[in-house]
Structures are given as C-alpha cells and as structure tokens.
Design an enzyme around this catalytic site. Structure first.
Site, PDB file in Angstrom:
ATOM      1  N   ASP A 179      35.391  76.829   1.654  1.00  0.00           N
ATOM      2  CA  ASP A 179      35.230  77.568   2.908  1.00  0.00           C
ATOM      3  C   ASP A 179      34.888  76.575   4.025  1.00  0.00           C
ATOM      4  O   ASP A 179      35.620  75.600   4.209  1.00  0.00           O
ATOM      5  CB  ASP A 179      34.179  78.675   2.737  1.00  0.00           C
ATOM      6  N   TYR A 306      31.422  80.466  13.590  1.00  0.00           N
ATOM      7  CA  TYR A 306      32.793  80.912  13.870  1.00  0.00           C
ATOM      8  C   TYR A 306      33.118  80.732  15.346  1.00  0.00           C
ATOM      9  O   TYR A 306      34.226  80.350  15.712  1.00  0.00           O
ATOM     10  CB  TYR A 306      32.968  82.370  13.449  1.00  0.00           C
ATOM     11  N   HIS A 364      37.696  82.754  -4.167  1.00  0.00           N
ATOM     12  CA  HIS A 364      37.172  81.970  -3.052  1.00  0.00           C
ATOM     13  C   HIS A 364      35.844  81.291  -3.379  1.00  0.00           C
ATOM     14  O   HIS A 364      35.550  80.215  -2.868  1.00  0.00           O
ATOM     15  CB  HIS A 364      37.012  82.898  -1.844  1.00  0.00           C
TER      16      HIS A 364
END
Length: 386
Positions: A179, A306, A364
């Site tokens: 990630d 983000y 993930h």
C-alpha cells in the site's frame, strides 16, 4: 532536534476503553440497506454484530501485552515523533529490514511475520535468512505523531525512514512494504541506493503499457478490468480522503461505528476472503488494527496522507510511469490485489527485477492474511542479495 531513541510502552487508560464501549453501545444506527448485500456498503446486521463484539467481548489488553512484549521505541525525525518496532534477530549476520504499512493498515499487519523474519530457525527455516526488523508507524498513523502542517507526503516519509535506519546504525539494509509502503519503499530505493541492498514490493506500482494492448495476456486483461472496476465502484473512500480528509475525519475520530464501517469495508473488498472478512482474518485481528486508528484518534491525520500524495501515486499504476528504479527489486503479486501489473509492465519502471512471483492465495494485506507466504517471499528475494 535530538536524535535520541527512547523506549515506548502501550498503557491505554481504562477510562479510554470504557468510553469506546459506551460510544459503541450508544450508536445511532441507520435503517437497513435496501440492496441486501455489500453493494451499498457494510450491511447493518454485519456491522451491528461486529460492534457488539467490539464492545462486549474484544480484549485490547491481550493485544497490548503482545505489543509490549516486542521492543518499541519513539524518536524525533524532521520535527515529528515516530513510533516503531525494532526487533533484532538473535543471528549475528541478519540483514536489517524496514517494513512499511499503508492505509487502512498499521504495524499490526506485520505482527505475525516478525518472529519468522527475525528468527527463521525457530519456525523451521534457515538462520541465514534472518532479518533485524524495523517497523515504523507512518506519520499520522498509530502512535506516531500527527503532522500539524502540510508537507508530510510519501517523499518526506521515505526520507524519514532513511534517517531512521542510519540512526539505528544500519549501513546496509533492505526495504519492503505494501500500500503506501510500496511507494515509500520504492522512494527509499531511489534516494538511498548506496545503502539499500534491495526493495521488496507487494505489489510494484507500474502503469499498464499501451504498447502491449494489442497482445494482452488473460491476466493483463483481468488486471485492466479490475482497475476500471475499482475506479468505478471502490474509489469513494480515496476521493473523499484525497479531497476532504478533514470533513470525514470528524466522524472517524468521533464515531467508532463509522470508523469500523469505513475500514472493514476495505478489508472485505481487498482481502482474499470470498466475501466475508473473517475468512481471511479473525474478528480480533480486524479490531486490533482498528484500535490503531481509534485509540490515538488518527482518522483525520491518516486520511490526510491521501490529500498529500494519492493523486501522484495513483498515476503511477493507472496512467504513466516516468521514473526508472534501478536497485534490485523483488515483486510479489497476490491474486486479490489491485493493481496487479504484469512483469513486462513492471519492467518498464523497475529495471532490475530479481524475483517475481504470483502466489496462489492472499490479497492486499498479504503479511496479515498469509504470513507464511509473505515471509517466504521476502526470504527468497533477499537471499539473492546477502
């Protein structure tokens, strides 16, 4: 600024845990979804039961004891306090390794692999594959400090990890991550090639190569389809966090039910779980990770990464790749991951891929879901560089 490294222990006050249980029991629930499945988000019945378990049965103290059995530290880098695990191997020639998590994960993702990585012989492996493991919490995540001004994007984090490894006395080390950790690890390789033995990526980020579109493999067609599906059906969280992290942050910090839904939805979508998160991870494991967001109140600060970096990183695996990464790379593509670049796409960016593997299960959160496979991937790659 002091470069002191100080021991750290978790000791959450009991009133904080009591407040969490009270908030969960007082949740004001919406009506049931009209779709009858997960297509509108986490179903009401599922979330109510998970929150009931969180309030009535989950035992944070057991996890706290487990974490406190490991060497934890804090240090200040570039003006920010960073929390990290530093677990040295009993084997003298172990290779130092910095492991980086992402969102919505935490250092909890790596707890099951620390033993096998630091002392492989105790887990049926070879002592020559041992690592000294350094596992930091990203800025604004877990028990690292929250940045109080803009600028803490992936480049600055990579620089901080380079400083951390030097501060710990490691002149040669490996880096690995998933990630956000994939990009941070890649940047470490780009910025510190004199000291980085190699980088292991789960997965490597590389854009589809238009030159291959007339001759796509079945796997490449599936990867492109999943990228398109993800942008259409899975990206609501990233749009909100990359544009208005403060707005969603109020709810994530105040409501454990919202935090639970916001994060568990992704564990359902991104793990190899056949539609039910508990097929990949136990409820306690899911909640252990949630507590790294709830206890320090990092819903807003974690989302803010983000705002800092997501659009830049998203371009790397959807649109174009402009940099060349020459340090030795190992790449593991788990089947429920998205994106899943092919090797020929990845080789356009990573010019020295020494290890490429596509395990048959896992998603993930590979270290969390499939710790044995994950540990073996790291051992296999870094064995080539020792």
């Amino acid at each position: 600024m002091s470069d002191r490294v100080t021991p750290f222990r978790l000791d959450v006050p009991e009133p904080v845990l009591a407040d969490l249980r009270e908030r969960l029991r007082r949740t004001r629930w919406p009506e049931k979804e009209t779709a009858g499945d997960w297509s509108q988000g986490v179903p009401l019945d599922y979330l109510r039961e998970l929150c009931r378990y969180w309030a009535d049965e989950y035992d944070w103290r057991a996890t706290e004891r487990r974490l406190n059995s490991l060497p934890q530290f804090r240090t200040s880098i570039d003006g920010l306090g960073i929390h990290f695990l530093h677990v040295r191997s009993p084997h003298e020639n172990a290779l130092p390794l910095v492991l980086t998590h992402g969102w919505p994960g935490s250092i909890v993702e790596f707890l099951k692999v620390i033993g096998p990585l630091t002392d492989p012989a105790a887990y049926g492996g070879d002592a020559r594959d041992a690592f000294h493991v350094v596992c930091p919490s990203l800025p604004g995540y877990g028990f690292s400090d929250k940045p109080d001004r803009r600028g803490w994007g992936v480049e600055r984090i990579a620089g901080a990890w380079i400083t951390l490894m030097a501060r710990l006395g490691y002149d040669r080390y490996g880096a690995a991550g998933s990630d956000w950790g994939t990009t941070v690890t890649t940047l470490i390789g780009l910025r510190d090639p004199a000291h980085v033995a190699g980088i292991h990526l789960v997965p490597p980020l590389a854009a589809p190569d238009p030159a291959t579109f007339g001759d796509l493999t079945a796997a490449e067609r599936a990867a492109l389809a999943d990228l398109e599906r993800g942008q259409e059906d899975e990206d609501g969280y990233s749009l909100e966090q990359s544009t208005r992290p403060q707005t969603i942050g109020y709810g994530l910090v105040d409501s454990p039910a919202l935090l639970c839904a916001w994060i568990i939805e992704k564990f359902r979508s991104w793990t190899d779980c056949d539609g039910r998160p508990e097929n990949a991870l136990t409820r306690d494991e899911l909640l252990d990770n949630l507590m790294f967001y709830w206890l320090p109140g990092t819903g807003a600060s974690a989302a803010r990464l983000y705002w800092e970096s997501f659009k830049q990183v998203q371009r790397l695996f959807t649109a174009e790749t402009t940099d060349m990464v020459t340090v030795p790379a190992g790449c593991s593509i788990f089947p429920k991951e998205n994106p899943r670049p092919s090797r020929r796409w990845a080789e356009k960016r990573f010019t020295t891929i020494l290890h490429w593997n596509e395990p048959d299960r896992g998603g993930h959160f590979a270290a969390f879901e499939q710790p044995c496979l994950f540990a073996e991937e790291l051992r296999t790659f870094f064995r080539m560089l020792r």
